[in-house]
Design an enzyme around this catalytic site. Structure first.
Site, PDB file in Angstrom:
ATOM      1  N   LYS A 157       0.825  -1.275   0.134  1.00  6.52           N
ATOM      2  CA  LYS A 157       0.067   0.029  -0.011  1.00  6.52           C
ATOM      3  C   LYS A 157       0.868   1.253  -0.068  1.00  6.52           C
ATOM      4  CE  LYS A 157      -4.038  -2.121   1.137  1.00  6.52           C
ATOM      5  NZ  LYS A 157      -3.868  -3.456   1.758  1.00  6.52           N
TER       6      LYS A 157
HETATM    7  C1  LIG Z   1      -4.564  -4.527   1.270  1.00  3.45           C
HETATM    8  C2  LIG Z   1      -3.836  -5.948   1.301  1.00  3.45           C
HETATM    9  C3  LIG Z   1      -4.394  -6.800   0.362  1.00  3.45           C
HETATM   10  C4  LIG Z   1      -5.562  -6.666  -0.508  1.00  3.45           C
HETATM   11  O1  LIG Z   1      -5.477  -5.835  -1.474  1.00  3.45           O
HETATM   12  P1  LIG Z   1      -6.939  -5.280  -2.216  1.00  3.45           P
HETATM   13  O2  LIG Z   1      -6.461  -3.906  -2.998  1.00  3.45           O
HETATM   14  O3  LIG Z   1      -7.607  -4.848  -0.848  1.00  3.45           O
HETATM   15  O4  LIG Z   1      -7.541  -6.175  -2.951  1.00  3.45           O
HETATM   16  C5  LIG Z   1      -3.487  -8.095   0.411  1.00  3.45           C
HETATM   17  N1  LIG Z   1      -2.406  -8.326   1.031  1.00  3.45           N
HETATM   18  C6  LIG Z   1      -1.986  -7.329   2.001  1.00  3.45           C
HETATM   19  C7  LIG Z   1      -0.639  -7.358   2.871  1.00  3.45           C
HETATM   20  C8  LIG Z   1      -2.786  -5.866   1.942  1.00  3.45           C
HETATM   21  O5  LIG Z   1      -2.321  -5.116   2.783  1.00  3.45           O
END
Ligand SMILES: *Cc1c(COP(=O)(O)O)cnc(C)c1O
Length: 460
Positions: free
Chosen positions: A111
């Site tokens: 993220k």
């Molecule tokens: C947010 C997240 C996901 C999922 O991603 P999306 O975009 O919500 O599908 C998967 N793994 C981790 C470690 C995350 O932080």
């Protein structure tokens, strides 16, 4: 490029509005009115670029008149200097597949890649436009930390982060709550992630409240995050040898944001074969894609908490595509999902989905087994989310280059790692200090009026 809402394509919006608003006023998601496609020659040229220069090429066509190419260039360079790797990400071969490590940013999850950029977009926006913005965001664990790191200390911006109380890992929580910045406010909600997300949605739709505090959102539905995420699909595509073999990605999925970014890369011209939507036992997307029933069930807690989601907000963008960009049909489908709790996909729609997407569900036991077998065979520790993506390739026999998105660093989930391999996954040394810091957050009931009051009190 102009944008429209998935629920009303008659009005158009500029990128600037799309990124500051996050969600359209009609409740729909923003989507480009018409998409560009890079030519084969342009894509060939992308191969020569480093990560930041590639990001500039991919992102620039989307931002309209928000900023000049040279301002964007400076912002991208600044955003990606916060990473521990020169080229932001790293591709590692593990057995017969590759893991694309996306977690070398400040808060150890993918993220950061989009959020660092967004933080600098806000700063740029506010330097031209004199106003104060309050960002309110729900997190299942990783978004919150990434958003806080991107916004902390920035002028004329506050951030309120709602996380589900006791349902994020202690390290995830500490990454959010140990900073000492006057513009950062953490709230633990007595509920699950979907409750947090619903609170944020209802605060947004209360125009009185959201206008009063000049509310903005950085949830995974924010289009700016999606474009930033599509960049690493391009980048990693060129890191594997092709020899006329197809390239597939497996994506640990919750809100359908990251895997949608892969779909966007494909629409932009990147020759991706299949995208695997890999879920944990909160498998609404797996049930939708494999059986045609998108129906929310109760959320259960797992060792991959960032995927403990039943309502995958970004799925609306795919529904819009399946409806051939018909806004009236999409509004009707979304209304049904909200009121009846179900959306059925007929065979024609399923076939259309399966041209691009496959899906997999992993149980807790399977996830632990993958972590342990990869550790035993290759001496490599996968975090529980990445393990789900890794194992997904065992359930679909796809020939070619198989790339797993490595979404988090294993040290964020020490309990799960210890259960799987009886060894510790240490934090990178620069982050060790958070273990001893005091935490700062308020616990509030799952009640929208209480949360609104709390936010107003903090802003006095
Ligand atoms: C947010 C997240 C996901 C999922 O991603 P999306 O975009 O919500 O599908 C998967 N793994 C981790 C470690 C995350 O932080």
């Amino acid at each position: 490029m102009k944008y429209v809402s998935t629920r009303d394509t008659s009005k158009t919006f500029e990128f600037k509005e799309v990124f500051v608003k996050g969600l359209a006023d009609d409740g729909g998601l923003f989507i480009p009115k018409s998409l560009i496609k890079f030519s084969e020659d342009e894509i060939k040229d992308f191969k020569k670029l480093n990560y930041s220069d590639l990001a500039k090429k991919v992102i620039y066509p989307f931002i309209g008149n928000f900023m000049s190419e040279s301002d964007l260039s400076k912002i991208i360079d600044k955003s990606y200097s916060a990473f521990r790797k020169d080229n932001v990400v790293e591709l590692i071969q593990i057995g017969d597949r590759s893991v694309l490590e996306l977690f070398h940013g400040p808060t150890l999850a993918f993220k950061d890649i989009a959020m660092q950029l967004l933080g600098n977009f806000y700063e740029y926006y506010l330097s031209n436009d004199k106003q104060k913005i309050n960002i309110v965001v729900a997190t299942s664990g990783d978004t919150g930390a990434a958003a806080i790191d991107a916004i902390k200390g920035k002028k004329n911006l506050n951030i309120f982060v709602l996380h589900p109380d006791n349902r994020v890992s202690p390290i995830q929580r500490k990454l959010m709550t140990t900073g000492k910045f006057e513009n950062v406010f953490n709230i633990a909600i007595k509920g699950n992630f979907d409750d947090c997300q619903n609170l944020v949605k209802s605060m947004f739709s209360d125009k009185n409240f959201s206008n009063q505090i000049n509310m903005s959102g950085v949830n995974s539905i924010n289009w700016a995050r999606i474009i930033a995420q599509s960049v690493y699909y391009f980048y990693s595509y060129f890191l594997v040898k092709h020899e006329n073999q197809p390239t597939n990605f497996s994506v640990p999925t919750g809100n359908f944001g990251d895997v949608y970014a892969g779909y966007l890369a494909k629409k932009l011209g990147l020759p991706i074969n299949k995208l695997i939507v890999a879920t944990n036992q909160n498998d609404i997307l797996h049930r939708a894609i494999s059986k045609g029933s998108y129906q929310a069930e109760k959320v259960s807690e797992t060792i991959s908490p960032s995927m403990d989601i039943q309502i995958a907000s970004n799925f609306e963008r795919l529904i819009f595509d399946l409806n051939n960009e018909d806004d009236v049909k999409t509004s009707q489908d979304m209304k049904n999902i909200k009121e009846v709790g179900n959306y059925l996909l007929d065979n024609e729609k399923l076939n259309k989905i399966n041209e691009n997407f496959l899906s997999v569900r992993m149980s807790e036991k399977e996830t632990l087994e993958i972590i342990s077998s990869v550790y035993n065979q290759y001496n490599f520790v996968l975090d529980p989310h990445t393990a789900i993506g890794y194992g997904a390739f065992d359930k679909h026999n796809l020939i070619g280059n198989n790339i797993v998105l490595g979404t988090a660093h294993p040290s964020k989930f020490p309990d799960a790692i210890f259960r799987a391999i009886k060894a510790n996954a240490d934090l990178p040394s620069e982050l060790m200090f958070i273990l001893d810091e005091n935490e700062n957050y308020d616990v509030i009931e799952n009640d929208v009026e209480k949360v609104k009051q709390h936010i107003k009190d903090k802003l006095l």
